[in-house]
Design a protein around this motif. Structure first.
Motif, PDB file in Angstrom:
ATOM      1  N   ASP A 244      61.008  44.700  -4.679  1.00  0.00           N
ATOM      2  CA  ASP A 244      59.981  43.697  -5.013  1.00  0.00           C
ATOM      3  C   ASP A 244      58.873  43.704  -3.966  1.00  0.00           C
ATOM      4  OD1 ASP A 244      61.311  42.878  -7.283  1.00  0.00           O
ATOM      5  OD2 ASP A 244      62.268  41.153  -6.312  1.00  0.00           O
ATOM      6  N   SER A 247      56.674  46.795  -4.373  1.00  0.00           N
ATOM      7  CA  SER A 247      55.793  46.667  -5.542  1.00  0.00           C
ATOM      8  C   SER A 247      54.671  45.676  -5.281  1.00  0.00           C
ATOM      9  CB  SER A 247      56.608  46.236  -6.764  1.00  0.00           C
ATOM     10  OG  SER A 247      57.525  47.243  -7.138  1.00  0.00           O
ATOM     11  N   SER A 252      53.889  52.283  -5.712  1.00  0.00           N
ATOM     12  CA  SER A 252      54.425  52.627  -7.027  1.00  0.00           C
ATOM     13  C   SER A 252      55.927  52.874  -6.908  1.00  0.00           C
ATOM     14  CB  SER A 252      53.741  53.880  -7.572  1.00  0.00           C
ATOM     15  OG  SER A 252      54.411  54.355  -8.735  1.00  0.00           O
ATOM     16  N   ARG A 254      59.337  53.413  -9.192  1.00  0.00           N
ATOM     17  CA  ARG A 254      59.861  53.693 -10.517  1.00  0.00           C
ATOM     18  C   ARG A 254      61.333  54.044 -10.417  1.00  0.00           C
ATOM     19  NH1 ARG A 254      55.425  54.284 -14.012  1.00  0.00           N
ATOM     20  NH2 ARG A 254      56.779  55.078 -15.666  1.00  0.00           N
ATOM     21  N   PRO A 325      58.685  51.680 -14.543  1.00  0.00           N
ATOM     22  CA  PRO A 325      58.243  50.878 -13.398  1.00  0.00           C
ATOM     23  C   PRO A 325      59.295  49.836 -13.014  1.00  0.00           C
ATOM     24  CG  PRO A 325      56.475  51.087 -15.008  1.00  0.00           C
ATOM     25  CD  PRO A 325      57.713  51.637 -15.652  1.00  0.00           C
ATOM     26  N   TRP A 326      59.497  49.660 -11.722  1.00  0.00           N
ATOM     27  CA  TRP A 326      60.499  48.719 -11.231  1.00  0.00           C
ATOM     28  C   TRP A 326      60.259  47.311 -11.758  1.00  0.00           C
ATOM     29  CZ3 TRP A 326      64.970  47.387  -9.460  1.00  0.00           C
ATOM     30  CH2 TRP A 326      65.143  46.162  -8.810  1.00  0.00           C
ATOM     31  N   GLN A 327      59.031  46.866 -11.783  1.00  0.00           N
ATOM     32  CA  GLN A 327      58.768  45.493 -12.190  1.00  0.00           C
ATOM     33  C   GLN A 327      59.137  45.251 -13.651  1.00  0.00           C
ATOM     34  OE1 GLN A 327      54.652  45.413 -10.852  1.00  0.00           O
ATOM     35  NE2 GLN A 327      55.183  44.042  -9.170  1.00  0.00           N
TER      36      GLN A 327
END
Length: 541
Positions: A244, A247, A252, A254, A325-327
């Motif tokens: 978190d 990001s 970036s 992923r 994407p992580w988010q």
């Protein structure tokens, strides 16, 4: 001469399984009547991971400048013509081109007509008029996998999986390091980067690494992170907070995940930082690169071919449909509380520059296992292997070790004493020792005794003939070699071998049972004989 995520996660990642391989048949009429080369069927993709198999396609290999409008694709039940256009190279043909364009990087050409490839198998033909130019028969398509024609058979592999070659770099100087002794070594190239940092890993929870990545981002470098989306045992809350934070800072991040994932696990551990690369055995977390727990090996290199090869691997892996994407990935997910690694250990082995005559960059599943088996088969004198644990007794790498010992190569295998693999590793070591005794082979294996220098072995490496070193993320089991994304370096040269041989020797000599059964039996026999002789002398006296 040589001197004599949660922990359960690590265990499950090491378990070996046998990969599924399906075959088919391919035939080809390679030229036209005038002698010009014809297009041929390169691959079929009958079973997309979509409802109704939308987007299925056939891939053609097309000679330069071929007008493909004279051809059609048929499965016997339906026929679809190819629009009149000139093409070359590999082209995907689909009756649903818009869906197919989201599945492949090949140019997509829409077909005119009806074509539905059966998942259970069928014969696909490429026709010119009434003549069959090429034909492929496949059976039992695998969902989400591409069936590539290879001679007379079809090999199935995940759609989008790369076909990376072995990269060989000319000699240079690299920096060798061991963990937990030198935790600054893998982070230093990131801290010095001004243009780019591409970091690949299984997990990332180290605040030190996150700080270095964010600082590079603020200096104007392009910073990208690629991790495994679903590590065994679940992702920890501490890692989620770290990702978190990255990001939020504009990095970036992923993760590889989802039904279209090309690899069972993204388990590679490396970073490209400007013109340097780090390749290591450890995760980007306090237990690994933080130096708070694990014995690990690593290398920093500026060899341009290695750096470029890792850059290409990262771009291929991070830029496809299984990279999320992580988010987006984290939405609605819960993360497990993990126990932080807080150990403190001596710094016996410092980072050292070592000369190498050549460096080979290997990746799985494409080429690493075959190259490593060949390296073992070429050994003449000695092989020292360090692993957290090893796979099936009949796996290619373990068979190669036994072949080496059978021809007289001295083999030593050092395994981790971590609680979650200790019993299994004791049994494995005993089995190797018993095999060596039965075959009168110079092979021994044992479970390590950290003796306060580290908590557990997580290194995955080997020293061969005191002139080659293997270091990377690959656990020696069949699943990792054939289904995971792993990265390995083979360093050629006695300087590099001397460095890692010294680390291995220290870990080997620290303790643990290692005397072959045959030696114990022989010693026992000598003791008995000596005792009888002593009794006889006393009696006669």
């Amino acid at each position: 001469m040589r001197s004599l995520a949660p922990l359960v996660c690590c265990l499950l990642v090491l378990v070996a399984t046998t990969p599924y391989v399906a075959t088919g048949q391919a035939t080809s009429a390679a030229t036209t009547a005038s002698g010009h080369a014809e297009p041929s069927i390169h691959a079929v993709y009958p079973d997309p991971v979509t409802g109704g198999d939308e987007g299925e396609f056939v891939v053609l290999d097309i000679p330069d400048g071929t007008e493909i409008g004279q051809y059609a694709i048929t499965d016997g039940d339906g026929t679809a013509g190819i629009p009149n256009t000139t093409a070359r190279g590999r082209v995907a043909l689909s009756t649903a081109p818009n869906q197919t364009r989201g599945l492949t990087d090949w140019p997509v050409v829409g077909l005119d007509g009806h074509l539905a490839l059966a998942n259970g198998g069928e014969r696909v033909r490429l026709q010119r008029g009434n003549q069959t130019v090429d034909a492929v028969r496949y059976t039992d398509a695998v969902e989400g996998e591409l069936g590539e024609v290879n001679g007379s058979v079809i090999h199935w592999r995940p759609l989008g999986a790369t076909d990376r070659p072995v990269v060989r770099a000319a000699g240079d100087e690299v920096r060798a390091f061991a963990l937990p002794d030198a935790p600054a070594a893998p982070v230093r190239p990131i801290r010095n980067a001004t243009e780019r940092v591409y970091l690949a890993g299984y997990t990332l929870s180290s605040a030190r690494v996150a700080d270095a990545l964010i600082a590079a981002q603020r200096r104007g470098a392009t910073v990208r992170v690629l991790l495994e989306g679903d590590p065994v045992g679940s992702r920890t809350a501490a890692e989620a907070r770290t990702l978190d934070r990255l990001s939020d800072a504009g990095v970036s991040v992923r993760v590889m995940t989802g039904p279209r994932a090309r690899y069972r696990y993204h388990h590679a551990k490396y970073a490209v930082a400007d013109g340097r690369a780090v390749v290591l055995t450890e995760n980007w977390k306090p237990a690994g690169t933080g130096g708070n727990s694990s014995r690990g090996w690593g290398v920093v290199t500026a060899q341009s071919r290695v750096v470029d090869g890792l850059n290409r691997t990262f771009q291929s892996d991070a830029g496809w449909a299984d990279s999320e994407p992580w988010q987006e990935y984290r939405q609605g997910r819960q993360f497990e509380r993990g126990e932080p690694a807080t150990g403190s250990y001596p710094s016996e082995f410092q980072t050292e520059p070592v000369a190498v005559q050549r460096t080979d960059l290997l990746v799985t599943p494409e080429n690493a296992q075959g190259e490593l088996v060949e390296t073992i088969d070429d050994a003449n004198d000695s092989i020292d292997v360090i692993q957290p644990t090893v796979g099936n007794w009949e796996s290619p790498l373990l068979r190669a070790l036994r072949r080496a010992a059978a021809r007289g190569v001295e083999v030593r295998l050092l395994l981790s004493d971590a609680w979650y693999v200790r019993e299994e590793n004791e049994q494995t070591a005993q089995r190797f020792r018993e095999w060596a005794d039965r075959n009168d082979a110079p092979l021994t294996a044992k479970v390590a005794d950290p003796d306060g220098r580290y908590e557990k072995i997580h290194a995955k490496g080997a020293v061969v003939d005191d002139e080659r070193v293997v270091v990377g993320s690959l656990n020696w089991n069949e699943q990792a070699a054939s289904e995971n994304r792993e990265v390995v370096l083979v360093l050629h040269g006695s300087d590099a071998a001397d460095y890692f041989a010294a680390v291995f020797a220290t870990d080997w000599d620290a303790g643990g049972f290692d005397t072959p059964v045959g030696v114990l039996v022989a010693l026992l026999g000598l003791i008995v004989v000596a005792g009888l002789a002593a009794r006889r002398v006393s009696f006669e006296a």
